[in-house]
Write a protein that holds these residues in place. Sequence first.
Motif, PDB file in Angstrom:
ATOM      1  N   PRO A  96       0.808  -1.217   0.000  1.00 10.35           N
ATOM      2  CA  PRO A  96       0.000   0.000   0.000  1.00 10.35           C
ATOM      3  C   PRO A  96       0.842   1.269   0.000  1.00 10.35           C
ATOM      4  CG  PRO A  96      -0.823  -1.549   1.626  1.00 10.35           C
ATOM      5  CD  PRO A  96       0.464  -2.114   1.108  1.00 10.35           C
ATOM      6  N   PHE A  97       2.009   1.196   0.594  1.00 11.71           N
ATOM      7  CA  PHE A  97       2.862   2.376   0.620  1.00 11.71           C
ATOM      8  C   PHE A  97       3.311   2.739  -0.792  1.00 11.71           C
ATOM      9  CE2 PHE A  97       7.147   4.187   0.739  1.00 11.71           C
ATOM     10  CZ  PHE A  97       6.875   5.346   1.436  1.00 11.71           C
ATOM     11  N   PHE A  98       3.812   1.768  -1.503  1.00  8.71           N
ATOM     12  CA  PHE A  98       4.239   2.015  -2.880  1.00  8.71           C
ATOM     13  C   PHE A  98       3.055   2.400  -3.764  1.00  8.71           C
ATOM     14  CE2 PHE A  98       7.779  -1.234  -1.964  1.00  8.71           C
ATOM     15  CZ  PHE A  98       8.634  -0.231  -1.523  1.00  8.71           C
ATOM     16  N   ALA A  99       1.937   1.744  -3.511  1.00  7.79           N
ATOM     17  CA  ALA A  99       0.752   2.036  -4.316  1.00  7.79           C
ATOM     18  C   ALA A  99       0.318   3.489  -4.142  1.00  7.79           C
ATOM     19  CB  ALA A  99      -0.387   1.087  -3.945  1.00  7.79           C
ATOM     20  N   SER A 100       0.427   3.987  -2.908  1.00  8.74           N
ATOM     21  CA  SER A 100       0.069   5.378  -2.671  1.00  8.74           C
ATOM     22  C   SER A 100       1.011   6.315  -3.412  1.00  8.74           C
ATOM     23  CB  SER A 100       0.124   5.689  -1.172  1.00  8.74           C
ATOM     24  OG  SER A 100      -0.921   5.025  -0.517  1.00  8.74           O
ATOM     25  N   CYS A 101       2.273   5.977  -3.402  1.00  5.81           N
ATOM     26  CA  CYS A 101       3.240   6.774  -4.155  1.00  5.81           C
ATOM     27  C   CYS A 101       2.837   6.792  -5.632  1.00  5.81           C
ATOM     28  CB  CYS A 101       4.639   6.175  -4.040  1.00  5.81           C
ATOM     29  SG  CYS A 101       5.343   6.201  -2.385  1.00  5.81           S
ATOM     30  N   ALA A 102       2.528   5.632  -6.135  1.00  3.72           N
ATOM     31  CA  ALA A 102       2.177   5.506  -7.541  1.00  3.72           C
ATOM     32  C   ALA A 102       0.926   6.313  -7.869  1.00  3.72           C
ATOM     33  CB  ALA A 102       1.952   4.039  -7.901  1.00  3.72           C
ATOM     34  N   HIS A 103      -0.009   6.293  -6.948  1.00  6.96           N
ATOM     35  CA  HIS A 103      -1.239   7.048  -7.174  1.00  6.96           C
ATOM     36  C   HIS A 103      -0.929   8.534  -7.330  1.00  6.96           C
ATOM     37  CE1 HIS A 103      -5.599   7.624  -6.984  1.00  6.96           C
ATOM     38  NE2 HIS A 103      -5.299   8.753  -6.386  1.00  6.96           N
TER      39      HIS A 103
ATOM     40  N   LEU B  88      -4.144   0.372 -18.730  1.00  5.59           N
ATOM     41  CA  LEU B  88      -4.881  -0.114 -17.565  1.00  5.59           C
ATOM     42  C   LEU B  88      -5.513   1.087 -16.880  1.00  5.59           C
ATOM     43  CD1 LEU B  88      -5.724  -2.150 -15.387  1.00  5.59           C
ATOM     44  CD2 LEU B  88      -3.458  -1.900 -14.374  1.00  5.59           C
ATOM     45  N   ILE B  89      -6.828   1.069 -16.798  1.00  5.36           N
ATOM     46  CA  ILE B  89      -7.550   2.170 -16.168  1.00  5.36           C
ATOM     47  C   ILE B  89      -8.237   1.646 -14.921  1.00  5.36           C
ATOM     48  CG2 ILE B  89      -9.312   3.940 -16.489  1.00  5.36           C
ATOM     49  CD1 ILE B  89      -9.065   3.531 -19.493  1.00  5.36           C
ATOM     50  N   LEU B  90      -7.968   2.253 -13.801  1.00  8.09           N
ATOM     51  CA  LEU B  90      -8.680   1.847 -12.594  1.00  8.09           C
ATOM     52  C   LEU B  90      -9.000   3.051 -11.728  1.00  8.09           C
ATOM     53  CD1 LEU B  90      -5.895   1.938 -11.042  1.00  8.09           C
ATOM     54  CD2 LEU B  90      -5.858  -0.528 -11.274  1.00  8.09           C
ATOM     55  N   PRO B  91      -9.957   2.887 -10.814  1.00  9.82           N
ATOM     56  CA  PRO B  91     -10.428   4.035 -10.029  1.00  9.82           C
ATOM     57  C   PRO B  91      -9.326   4.673  -9.186  1.00  9.82           C
ATOM     58  CG  PRO B  91     -11.989   2.225  -9.864  1.00  9.82           C
ATOM     59  CD  PRO B  91     -10.755   1.671 -10.525  1.00  9.82           C
ATOM     60  N   TYR B  92      -8.710   3.878  -8.326  1.00  6.21           N
ATOM     61  CA  TYR B  92      -7.661   4.391  -7.465  1.00  6.21           C
ATOM     62  C   TYR B  92      -6.551   3.385  -7.386  1.00  6.21           C
ATOM     63  CZ  TYR B  92     -11.760   6.813  -5.691  1.00  6.21           C
ATOM     64  OH  TYR B  92     -12.911   7.529  -5.588  1.00  6.21           O
ATOM     65  N   SER B 100      -3.513  -4.592  -5.998  1.00  7.29           N
ATOM     66  CA  SER B 100      -3.152  -5.988  -6.222  1.00  7.29           C
ATOM     67  C   SER B 100      -3.513  -6.416  -7.636  1.00  7.29           C
ATOM     68  CB  SER B 100      -3.878  -6.891  -5.222  1.00  7.29           C
ATOM     69  OG  SER B 100      -3.352  -6.689  -3.938  1.00  7.29           O
ATOM     70  N   CYS B 101      -4.654  -5.979  -8.093  1.00  9.09           N
ATOM     71  CA  CYS B 101      -5.053  -6.276  -9.471  1.00  9.09           C
ATOM     72  C   CYS B 101      -3.990  -5.721 -10.424  1.00  9.09           C
ATOM     73  CB  CYS B 101      -6.391  -5.614  -9.796  1.00  9.09           C
ATOM     74  SG  CYS B 101      -7.787  -6.259  -8.856  1.00  9.09           S
ATOM     75  N   ALA B 102      -3.612  -4.489 -10.186  1.00  8.20           N
ATOM     76  CA  ALA B 102      -2.640  -3.829 -11.045  1.00  8.20           C
ATOM     77  C   ALA B 102      -1.311  -4.561 -11.039  1.00  8.20           C
ATOM     78  CB  ALA B 102      -2.441  -2.380 -10.593  1.00  8.20           C
ATOM     79  N   HIS B 103      -0.942  -5.040  -9.876  1.00  9.71           N
ATOM     80  CA  HIS B 103       0.317  -5.760  -9.770  1.00  9.71           C
ATOM     81  C   HIS B 103       0.291  -7.001 -10.658  1.00  9.71           C
ATOM     82  CE1 HIS B 103       3.565  -8.172  -7.962  1.00  9.71           C
ATOM     83  NE2 HIS B 103       4.113  -6.993  -7.788  1.00  9.71           N
ATOM     84  N   THR B 120      -5.535   6.488 -13.457  1.00 11.90           N
ATOM     85  CA  THR B 120      -6.629   6.412 -12.500  1.00 11.90           C
ATOM     86  C   THR B 120      -7.804   7.283 -12.943  1.00 11.90           C
ATOM     87  OG1 THR B 120      -5.505   8.141 -11.258  1.00 11.90           O
ATOM     88  CG2 THR B 120      -5.195   5.897 -10.511  1.00 11.90           C
ATOM     89  N   SER B 121      -9.007   6.759 -12.716  1.00 17.01           N
ATOM     90  CA  SER B 121     -10.206   7.481 -13.150  1.00 17.01           C
ATOM     91  C   SER B 121     -10.866   8.235 -12.004  1.00 17.01           C
ATOM     92  CB  SER B 121     -11.221   6.499 -13.729  1.00 17.01           C
ATOM     93  OG  SER B 121     -11.697   5.641 -12.701  1.00 17.01           O
ATOM     94  N   ASN B 122     -10.468   7.928 -10.776  1.00 20.17           N
ATOM     95  CA  ASN B 122     -11.120   8.506  -9.600  1.00 20.17           C
ATOM     96  C   ASN B 122     -12.621   8.275  -9.600  1.00 20.17           C
ATOM     97  OD1 ASN B 122      -8.731   9.664  -8.416  1.00 20.17           O
ATOM     98  ND2 ASN B 122      -8.751  11.092 -10.129  1.00 20.17           N
ATOM     99  N   GLU B 123     -13.034   7.155 -10.161  1.00 19.85           N
ATOM    100  CA  GLU B 123     -14.459   6.793 -10.227  1.00 19.85           C
ATOM    101  C   GLU B 123     -15.257   7.786 -11.070  1.00 19.85           C
ATOM    102  OE1 GLU B 123     -15.569   4.028  -9.298  1.00 19.85           O
ATOM    103  OE2 GLU B 123     -14.902   3.387  -7.318  1.00 19.85           O
ATOM    104  N   ASP B 124     -14.584   8.569 -11.843  1.00 22.66           N
ATOM    105  CA  ASP B 124     -15.290   9.564 -12.646  1.00 22.66           C
ATOM    106  C   ASP B 124     -15.382   9.103 -14.104  1.00 22.66           C
ATOM    107  OD1 ASP B 124     -16.332  11.805 -13.822  1.00 22.66           O
ATOM    108  OD2 ASP B 124     -14.397  12.821 -13.943  1.00 22.66           O
ATOM    109  N   PRO B 125     -16.614   8.888 -14.590  1.00 20.63           N
ATOM    110  CA  PRO B 125     -16.800   8.383 -15.961  1.00 20.63           C
ATOM    111  C   PRO B 125     -16.166   9.275 -17.021  1.00 20.63           C
ATOM    112  CG  PRO B 125     -18.838   8.236 -14.731  1.00 20.63           C
ATOM    113  CD  PRO B 125     -17.882   9.012 -13.879  1.00 20.63           C
ATOM    114  N   GLU B 126     -16.177  10.575 -16.780  1.00 30.45           N
ATOM    115  CA  GLU B 126     -15.597  11.488 -17.762  1.00 30.45           C
ATOM    116  C   GLU B 126     -14.084  11.304 -17.862  1.00 30.45           C
ATOM    117  OE1 GLU B 126     -17.178  13.283 -19.973  1.00 30.45           O
ATOM    118  OE2 GLU B 126     -18.958  12.361 -19.069  1.00 30.45           O
ATOM    119  N   THR B 127     -13.443  11.259 -16.697  1.00 36.65           N
ATOM    120  CA  THR B 127     -12.003  11.042 -16.670  1.00 36.65           C
ATOM    121  C   THR B 127     -11.677   9.707 -17.315  1.00 36.65           C
ATOM    122  OG1 THR B 127     -11.921  12.215 -14.574  1.00 36.65           O
ATOM    123  CG2 THR B 127      -9.977  10.942 -15.176  1.00 36.65           C
ATOM    124  N   GLU B 128     -12.457   8.724 -16.969  1.00 40.77           N
ATOM    125  CA  GLU B 128     -12.261   7.385 -17.505  1.00 40.77           C
ATOM    126  C   GLU B 128     -12.322   7.398 -19.030  1.00 40.77           C
ATOM    127  OE1 GLU B 128     -14.373   3.889 -15.653  1.00 40.77           O
ATOM    128  OE2 GLU B 128     -15.652   4.294 -17.371  1.00 40.77           O
TER     129      GLU B 128
END
Lengths: 363, 363
Positions: A96-103, B88-92, B100-103, B120-128
């Motif tokens: 989670p630490f690395f993931a936060s950095c990545a975010h 790869l597009i994901l919310p956060y 973990s999925c991303a990994h 990351t889309s931040n759960e926003d359809p427009e960004t996505e």
Amino acid sequence: MAKPPAGKSVSKARERALAPVEHRKPTMSDVARLAGVGTMTVSRVLSGTARVSAETAVRVQTAIDQLKYRPNVLARAFRGQRSHSIGLILPYLYDPFFASCAHAVTTVAREHGYSVIITTSNEDPETEFAEADEMLQRHVDGVLVIPSRIRHSRLARSLFGKTPVVAFDRPVPDPSIDTVLVQNAIGSRRITEHLIEHGHRHITYIALSRSLFTISARFAGYRRAMQDAGLEICPIFDCTSEEMAEQILKLKMEHDTPPTAVITSNTLVTRYVLGAVSRLGLRVPSDLAFAGFDDFDLAEFTSPPLTVVRQPAQEMGRVAANLLFDRIARGETPHSGNRIVLPVEIVLRRSCGCKHRAPVVIH
Amino acid sequence: MAKPPAGKSVSKARERALAPVEHRKPTMSDVARLAGVGTMTVSRVLSGTARVSAETAVRVQTAIDQLKYRPNVLARAFRGQRSHSIGLILPYLYDPFFASCAHAVTTVAREHGYSVIITTSNEDPETEFAEADEMLQRHVDGVLVIPSRIRHSRLARSLFGKTPVVAFDRPVPDPSIDTVLVQNAIGSRRITEHLIEHGHRHITYIALSRSLFTISARFAGYRRAMQDAGLEICPIFDCTSEEMAEQILKLKMEHDTPPTAVITSNTLVTRYVLGAVSRLGLRVPSDLAFAGFDDFDLAEFTSPPLTVVRQPAQEMGRVAANLLFDRIARGETPHSGNRIVLPVEIVLRRSCGCKHRAPVVIH
DNA sequence: CTGTTAGCGCATTCAG
DNA sequence: CTGAATGCGCTAACAG
């Protein structure tokens, strides 16, 4: 010899004429033709790199909208321009630490109109090296990296040529590479001092691999605090599983002068020790006080809530990314890298012996 | 008119001759010249696309090694070939489940010699939508996406043209898009049944936004189990903070027939409710039994250890990525998408009322 | 202010 | 089995 050029443009023109509505991405010359201008004018309107008369600009823009034209990023990058992408290499994403950095990095990148190519090194210097190389092949405009084991890192300025690089969380041997770190030693030292203030004399430090920069920096802070207090250090390295933590702890607790407090080097080890403590039936903090490095979402809900050193993960990602974009914008490759150190916080909950009902944060 | 071509090749040749050791990445024609062959032969050796005599192949390989030549990925992609990258597009990214999925995705991609562009889309359809478009601009060979709120998703086959797409964790309205999911309803139903077996009659379901597919699927499972047992459902949606969880729970517990058990929709809400429970001084499981959806690293060390439905995050990422690479390899865009559903596990710890010392996993 | 020419590095023609 | 020519879409450098 004079024919080919002519033949060429004729065939090209015909092709376009024959398939004007063909399902094919519109190119710049499609736009140019529709607007009745040259491709360069379109290019200029797009990049705003040179002045174009307002009137033609409008015509071009109209054509762009009409065709829904979007410039081909690949062609641009290929032409030797910016690729508008950066690379991010980190050990794991499931931490989670690395993931936060990545975010944070992806967020900053978006703000700059950049894409990020992400890859994991699994703490393996070879993989890390290969991935860095791969990214360079892809002509990224810059690279962000959380380096793997520092002693074996093959990352150096020379590999990257004039592509900016910034390392974060952990440094890289090459001093000409920009680095963003947190106060590992200071954080560790302060939390050790806190435990000492609680009256502990026998404090053990349980850690993951010593070859990780952060781990050994934190060890140094612990050692410093202990020595300043005239106490003996008691470090244990290479605790890589819950079973090992249990064995280690069991042995320690059976000693003549068992530790009354433990400090863990990072979240992973915190988890191992938490498991060991629970299996051995030790009570925290009465039997053994506990403090960890790196805060996590549920640290407040372990039993008891965990006292930790909190690192600004997202902040670090942001700072590192901004530094990189700065370098990219300036087009400079510094001869001596920046070294930015971010402060940490101490979050006092109850595992250390404090009685606070809610966490207390010390800056 | 006959001059330019000649002039061109002369100037080119001279440039090369004058700067043979210039610090510039070697190109295919550098290799060709050194090996004394044409560029096409080099290309063929590289791609193995056509047979080349063993002898020349060796010469070419030697030249490649000597020059440390590496083909230019960008030029290749530009030329209309594969870009050897996926999006790869994901919310956060700071959600450990998504991380973990991303990994898993990055790992599978590396196995296939692919890079992944993550966003990351931040759960926003427009960004996505914008990010998907951006990736298409970059000519990714395929896109993996954890879609944001399904009702407003603008993701559809038509947007992607012939670029394969697979959605995972959450589906997308367009049924022609491949999808990988987990047994949300079944998992939720089974854990509800487990709580019922413990004798609970009043079980409340506390959830995040109802507009998220996973959340509402899990709600359906809960409802089904309750109805089958002739019990009344008691769902609460839009619990978006710890404060809100506390208010909700306080109100509920003051009711005539207060709930004796609670099920949470995902890790975030689990955290909120855990906090609320602790602040309200409720004891788990005696005052209130507790079960959550989605396992996490420290679920074993909360007090008490948490009973949860465990989703195979990495497995899902792997399956989705493999499906995508399958599509890419076959070059097909299916008319009706696959729909793969992965099983979940129930991890029985103690928050549900079980007395197990160690967690019990039910498949 | 605007258009023309040339070429980035590669792979797909089509001739030998 | 091998090579020469050609153009992918774009922009820097020069005309006009």
